[in-house]
Design a protein around this motif. Sequence first.
Motif, PDB file in Angstrom:
ATOM      1  N   GLN A  33     -11.950 -11.601  13.683  1.00 25.35           N
ATOM      2  CA  GLN A  33     -11.730 -11.430  12.249  1.00 25.35           C
ATOM      3  C   GLN A  33     -10.224 -11.481  11.938  1.00 25.35           C
ATOM      4  O   GLN A  33      -9.380 -11.385  12.826  1.00 25.35           O
ATOM      5  CB  GLN A  33     -12.292 -10.084  11.783  1.00 25.35           C
ATOM      6  N   SER A  34      -9.896 -11.610  10.663  1.00 24.37           N
ATOM      7  CA  SER A  34      -8.491 -11.602  10.257  1.00 24.37           C
ATOM      8  C   SER A  34      -7.910 -10.208  10.466  1.00 24.37           C
ATOM      9  O   SER A  34      -8.647  -9.214  10.521  1.00 24.37           O
ATOM     10  CB  SER A  34      -8.357 -11.997   8.789  1.00 24.37           C
ATOM     11  N   TRP A  35      -6.587 -10.132  10.577  1.00 27.29           N
ATOM     12  CA  TRP A  35      -5.943  -8.831  10.759  1.00 27.29           C
ATOM     13  C   TRP A  35      -6.171  -7.938   9.545  1.00 27.29           C
ATOM     14  O   TRP A  35      -6.283  -6.723   9.674  1.00 27.29           O
ATOM     15  CB  TRP A  35      -4.446  -9.012  11.007  1.00 27.29           C
ATOM     16  N   SER A  36      -6.233  -8.527   8.376  1.00 29.57           N
ATOM     17  CA  SER A  36      -6.493  -7.739   7.172  1.00 29.57           C
ATOM     18  C   SER A  36      -7.880  -7.092   7.236  1.00 29.57           C
ATOM     19  O   SER A  36      -8.051  -5.914   6.901  1.00 29.57           O
ATOM     20  CB  SER A  36      -6.384  -8.639   5.932  1.00 29.57           C
ATOM     21  N   THR A  37      -8.872  -7.861   7.702  1.00 30.79           N
ATOM     22  CA  THR A  37     -10.231  -7.327   7.841  1.00 30.79           C
ATOM     23  C   THR A  37     -10.277  -6.239   8.907  1.00 30.79           C
ATOM     24  O   THR A  37     -10.896  -5.178   8.721  1.00 30.79           O
ATOM     25  CB  THR A  37     -11.214  -8.455   8.197  1.00 30.79           C
ATOM     26  N   LYS A  38      -9.620  -6.487  10.026  1.00 32.17           N
ATOM     27  CA  LYS A  38      -9.587  -5.492  11.098  1.00 32.17           C
ATOM     28  C   LYS A  38      -8.956  -4.195  10.616  1.00 32.17           C
ATOM     29  O   LYS A  38      -9.449  -3.098  10.913  1.00 32.17           O
ATOM     30  CB  LYS A  38      -8.796  -6.040  12.288  1.00 32.17           C
ATOM     31  N   MET A  39      -7.875  -4.316   9.875  1.00 33.02           N
ATOM     32  CA  MET A  39      -7.185  -3.128   9.381  1.00 33.02           C
ATOM     33  C   MET A  39      -8.091  -2.319   8.457  1.00 33.02           C
ATOM     34  O   MET A  39      -8.122  -1.087   8.513  1.00 33.02           O
ATOM     35  CB  MET A  39      -5.897  -3.541   8.649  1.00 33.02           C
ATOM     36  N   GLY A  40      -8.846  -2.995   7.611  1.00 33.55           N
ATOM     37  CA  GLY A  40      -9.693  -2.298   6.652  1.00 33.55           C
ATOM     38  C   GLY A  40     -10.954  -1.712   7.240  1.00 33.55           C
ATOM     39  O   GLY A  40     -11.503  -0.746   6.698  1.00 33.55           O
ATOM     40  N   SER A  47      -7.942   5.114   7.030  1.00 31.98           N
ATOM     41  CA  SER A  47      -7.370   6.424   6.690  1.00 31.98           C
ATOM     42  C   SER A  47      -6.621   6.420   5.367  1.00 31.98           C
ATOM     43  O   SER A  47      -6.304   7.492   4.836  1.00 31.98           O
ATOM     44  CB  SER A  47      -6.441   6.902   7.815  1.00 31.98           C
ATOM     45  N   ASP A  48      -6.340   5.241   4.793  1.00 30.67           N
ATOM     46  CA  ASP A  48      -5.631   5.199   3.510  1.00 30.67           C
ATOM     47  C   ASP A  48      -6.448   5.818   2.369  1.00 30.67           C
ATOM     48  O   ASP A  48      -5.891   6.221   1.343  1.00 30.67           O
ATOM     49  CB  ASP A  48      -5.256   3.754   3.149  1.00 30.67           C
ATOM     50  N   VAL A  49      -7.768   5.895   2.538  1.00 33.83           N
ATOM     51  CA  VAL A  49      -8.605   6.514   1.503  1.00 33.83           C
ATOM     52  C   VAL A  49      -8.280   8.010   1.366  1.00 33.83           C
ATOM     53  O   VAL A  49      -8.523   8.615   0.320  1.00 33.83           O
ATOM     54  CB  VAL A  49     -10.103   6.319   1.840  1.00 33.83           C
ATOM     55  N   LEU A  50      -7.685   8.598   2.405  1.00 38.58           N
ATOM     56  CA  LEU A  50      -7.345  10.020   2.355  1.00 38.58           C
ATOM     57  C   LEU A  50      -6.283  10.318   1.293  1.00 38.58           C
ATOM     58  O   LEU A  50      -6.201  11.444   0.799  1.00 38.58           O
ATOM     59  CB  LEU A  50      -6.864  10.497   3.732  1.00 38.58           C
ATOM     60  N   TYR A  51      -5.468   9.324   0.952  1.00 43.38           N
ATOM     61  CA  TYR A  51      -4.487   9.541  -0.122  1.00 43.38           C
ATOM     62  C   TYR A  51      -5.203   9.769  -1.454  1.00 43.38           C
ATOM     63  O   TYR A  51      -4.763  10.581  -2.275  1.00 43.38           O
ATOM     64  CB  TYR A  51      -3.543   8.336  -0.244  1.00 43.38           C
ATOM     65  N   ASN A  76       0.832  -1.218   0.000  1.00 44.66           N
ATOM     66  CA  ASN A  76       0.000   0.000   0.000  1.00 44.66           C
ATOM     67  C   ASN A  76       0.858   1.257   0.000  1.00 44.66           C
ATOM     68  O   ASN A  76       0.595   2.215  -0.731  1.00 44.66           O
ATOM     69  CB  ASN A  76      -0.925   0.006   1.221  1.00 44.66           C
ATOM     70  N   SER A  77       1.891   1.258   0.836  1.00 47.10           N
ATOM     71  CA  SER A  77       2.762   2.422   0.951  1.00 47.10           C
ATOM     72  C   SER A  77       3.450   2.737  -0.379  1.00 47.10           C
ATOM     73  O   SER A  77       3.519   3.895  -0.807  1.00 47.10           O
ATOM     74  CB  SER A  77       3.811   2.171   2.045  1.00 47.10           C
ATOM     75  N   VAL A  78       3.942   1.695  -1.062  1.00 43.45           N
ATOM     76  CA  VAL A  78       4.627   1.899  -2.338  1.00 43.45           C
ATOM     77  C   VAL A  78       3.645   2.362  -3.410  1.00 43.45           C
ATOM     78  O   VAL A  78       3.945   3.256  -4.206  1.00 43.45           O
ATOM     79  CB  VAL A  78       5.354   0.612  -2.778  1.00 43.45           C
ATOM     80  N   LEU A  79       2.460   1.779  -3.442  1.00 42.44           N
ATOM     81  CA  LEU A  79       1.450   2.195  -4.418  1.00 42.44           C
ATOM     82  C   LEU A  79       1.063   3.651  -4.220  1.00 42.44           C
ATOM     83  O   LEU A  79       0.886   4.411  -5.189  1.00 42.44           O
ATOM     84  CB  LEU A  79       0.220   1.305  -4.325  1.00 42.44           C
ATOM     85  N   GLN A  80       0.918   4.074  -2.972  1.00 42.73           N
ATOM     86  CA  GLN A  80       0.571   5.470  -2.677  1.00 42.73           C
ATOM     87  C   GLN A  80       1.670   6.422  -3.139  1.00 42.73           C
ATOM     88  O   GLN A  80       1.396   7.474  -3.739  1.00 42.73           O
ATOM     89  CB  GLN A  80       0.291   5.634  -1.185  1.00 42.73           C
ATOM     90  N   ASN A  81       2.926   6.046  -2.856  1.00 41.67           N
ATOM     91  CA  ASN A  81       4.040   6.889  -3.291  1.00 41.67           C
ATOM     92  C   ASN A  81       4.141   6.928  -4.817  1.00 41.67           C
ATOM     93  O   ASN A  81       4.363   7.986  -5.413  1.00 41.67           O
ATOM     94  CB  ASN A  81       5.356   6.365  -2.704  1.00 41.67           C
ATOM     95  N   PHE A 105      -6.786   0.762  -5.134  1.00 39.77           N
ATOM     96  CA  PHE A 105      -6.349  -0.572  -4.720  1.00 39.77           C
ATOM     97  C   PHE A 105      -5.774  -0.515  -3.301  1.00 39.77           C
ATOM     98  O   PHE A 105      -6.087  -1.360  -2.443  1.00 39.77           O
ATOM     99  CB  PHE A 105      -5.286  -1.091  -5.697  1.00 39.77           C
ATOM    100  N   ALA A 106      -4.925   0.500  -3.039  1.00 41.72           N
ATOM    101  CA  ALA A 106      -4.334   0.658  -1.705  1.00 41.72           C
ATOM    102  C   ALA A 106      -5.408   0.916  -0.657  1.00 41.72           C
ATOM    103  O   ALA A 106      -5.338   0.414   0.468  1.00 41.72           O
ATOM    104  CB  ALA A 106      -3.314   1.793  -1.717  1.00 41.72           C
ATOM    105  N   ALA A 107      -6.424   1.702  -1.022  1.00 41.64           N
ATOM    106  CA  ALA A 107      -7.518   1.989  -0.087  1.00 41.64           C
ATOM    107  C   ALA A 107      -8.337   0.735   0.208  1.00 41.64           C
ATOM    108  O   ALA A 107      -8.785   0.523   1.337  1.00 41.64           O
ATOM    109  CB  ALA A 107      -8.413   3.080  -0.658  1.00 41.64           C
ATOM    110  N   LYS A 108      -8.511  -0.111  -0.808  1.00 40.51           N
ATOM    111  CA  LYS A 108      -9.306  -1.331  -0.646  1.00 40.51           C
ATOM    112  C   LYS A 108      -8.639  -2.301   0.318  1.00 40.51           C
ATOM    113  O   LYS A 108      -9.316  -2.971   1.108  1.00 40.51           O
ATOM    114  CB  LYS A 108      -9.510  -1.987  -2.007  1.00 40.51           C
ATOM    115  N   PHE A 109      -7.310  -2.385   0.269  1.00 45.10           N
ATOM    116  CA  PHE A 109      -6.599  -3.369   1.085  1.00 45.10           C
ATOM    117  C   PHE A 109      -5.848  -2.730   2.253  1.00 45.10           C
ATOM    118  O   PHE A 109      -5.119  -3.420   2.955  1.00 45.10           O
ATOM    119  CB  PHE A 109      -5.623  -4.166   0.210  1.00 45.10           C
TER     120      PHE A 109
END
Length: 583
Positions: free
Chosen positions: A524-531, A472-476, A429-434, A464-468
């Motif tokens: 839930q999975s950590w991925s789900t919790k994060m999202g 707050s990643d949607v703010l990018y 996600n970080s690389v895609l945002q950059n 894609f980065a916001a989806k996964f």
Amino acid sequence: MSAHVFLHLCHEVGTSLEVGTRRDIMDIINTLANQMRTNLMMTSGSRREGFRLVESDLDVMYWPNSYRVIWELYQSHYYNNLSKELILCDGSESRPGFTLLYLLSPRLYSELQRACVRMKNRHYISSSKHRQIKCSAESQRSTLHGPCVGRHHGMLGYDLAHCFASDIWPPSASSWIDRSHSWPPSHIVDDIVKRGCHFVAIGHKLEKHEQNEWRISFSLAEQKLVYAMNHFQFLTYGLLKLILNRIINNGLGDDDKLLCSYHMKTAVFWAIQQNIIPQWCPHNLLYSSLTCFKLILKWVYEGICPNFFIPSNNMFLSNIYGEAQNFLFIRLYELYKMGIQSMLETLSITSCNECIDFIRDPSISSCADEDVLFSEADFDIKLFREVDNQGSFSVSNVQKCIQFLHIIEQMIASPLTQNQDIMLQKLTNSVLQNLAFMLPLNTYTQENKLKYRADKISCHFLKFAAKFGCISDVLYLAMYYYKTFRYTEALAIIEVIKVKLSQPYVMHNFNVDEEMYTEAVGGQSWSTKMGQAVAWNIKLNNNILYISELRPEQQSSLQNDVPYLYIPPFVMLYMLEIFAANM
């Protein structure tokens, strides 16, 4: 009492699950970094070992992949001389654990040639010259610290050691292989031996060749040995570090500190391998710690601290002798006479009333089950904090970003732990945002096909980065829409994020209502919790221009050697809302 202290050390040092998570994440970062670099690197120090104490340090070792150190001339046949330049050890005039290094076939204009001195009609690599060259190439704020260059990455200080590698185990350490029967297991011994050792740029203080000598480093082997400890052995090591930093060395300047964490680690290694402690368990924790403390006391009394790999290398020889030795022995013996209870009362881990009551009233019972220490939300906070702290790579251009994504794609196909999986997700996600903000887009226009295509790709990356990613990643994406003059789209996203961030179960900057969080995403999975329930600060690489309004802040940070700008999600949200609404 030992069982009670065990629980408090699990709070201070970490449970076995916590420590394992930290190591998993550091390991995957190390692997990724080596895939990205021409030269090789390895992180070491207490943070790599799994500690997150206030005093925990991070060391980074770099070595050129085009050079290899050999011990005997015949070993040159192991290498293709076209791909590797060979360096030969000469320990004939050095103390155990140290050696001179000379280039077998020096290249006239190589950088290494500048660090060479002429002795015995050979080109020896001077450790002091090598250190100085590497330090001058670093930031102006860098300082020499032993064999390392001291640097800062944001708030984190770390030591950088430029060294050389050998694929061959040192002959002087062959006795370690012979005595490693009970610990560590044979497969770990084999793995350690086949990976060889390193040479760091520091000589022995009592030698005439101090300025030119190199110290043999077993950092990789030590890291594997710490990983091979069971959790009770690791906590014993942790307790000794706390005693060292907060009692023995408390209030002393760096030049006055005679003992260091390496001595504590060495004592634990010897105690494990020689079976000095019959059983490593919670109820034996204080006994094992006191036994290791007594071993260090004995070493100080005798003035001999045998290196774990090369016992003939006395690590006290250059600084613990004479008056300094007597002073240190008296200091340690006074602590020993006071007893372990007094030391525990001095340490912050016993500051809570429950533990002090236990010390004063042994009738109070204690459970030694670390699983009862943390709730699901507690552990998630620790995991996500670790992921966020490690979740960025300094990639300077589009090509590096693409290379990074290809490497991650390959790694996803390999066996990964759940911790490493979530770490790779965050890094992706970080690389895609950059990458989205680095693509050549200055204005939004349908007429310029190249810019239109770049814009479409950037939007795709950010969605894609916001989806996964986390909430707050949607703010990018909102920030990108603002940058490209799509103010209506930016405001629409901001309204959606407002609702999501306002939910009572959301973890903001690692603070959360545990009951509501568990009710919403527990199990839930950590991925789900994060999202669905995690929001962390917006992390902006100061070498990338996101929006022009943030340029002054980013430039100011760069001038202070701060690589990232951190903005709380609500601050970013309302800032973008005001900017977009007024356009």
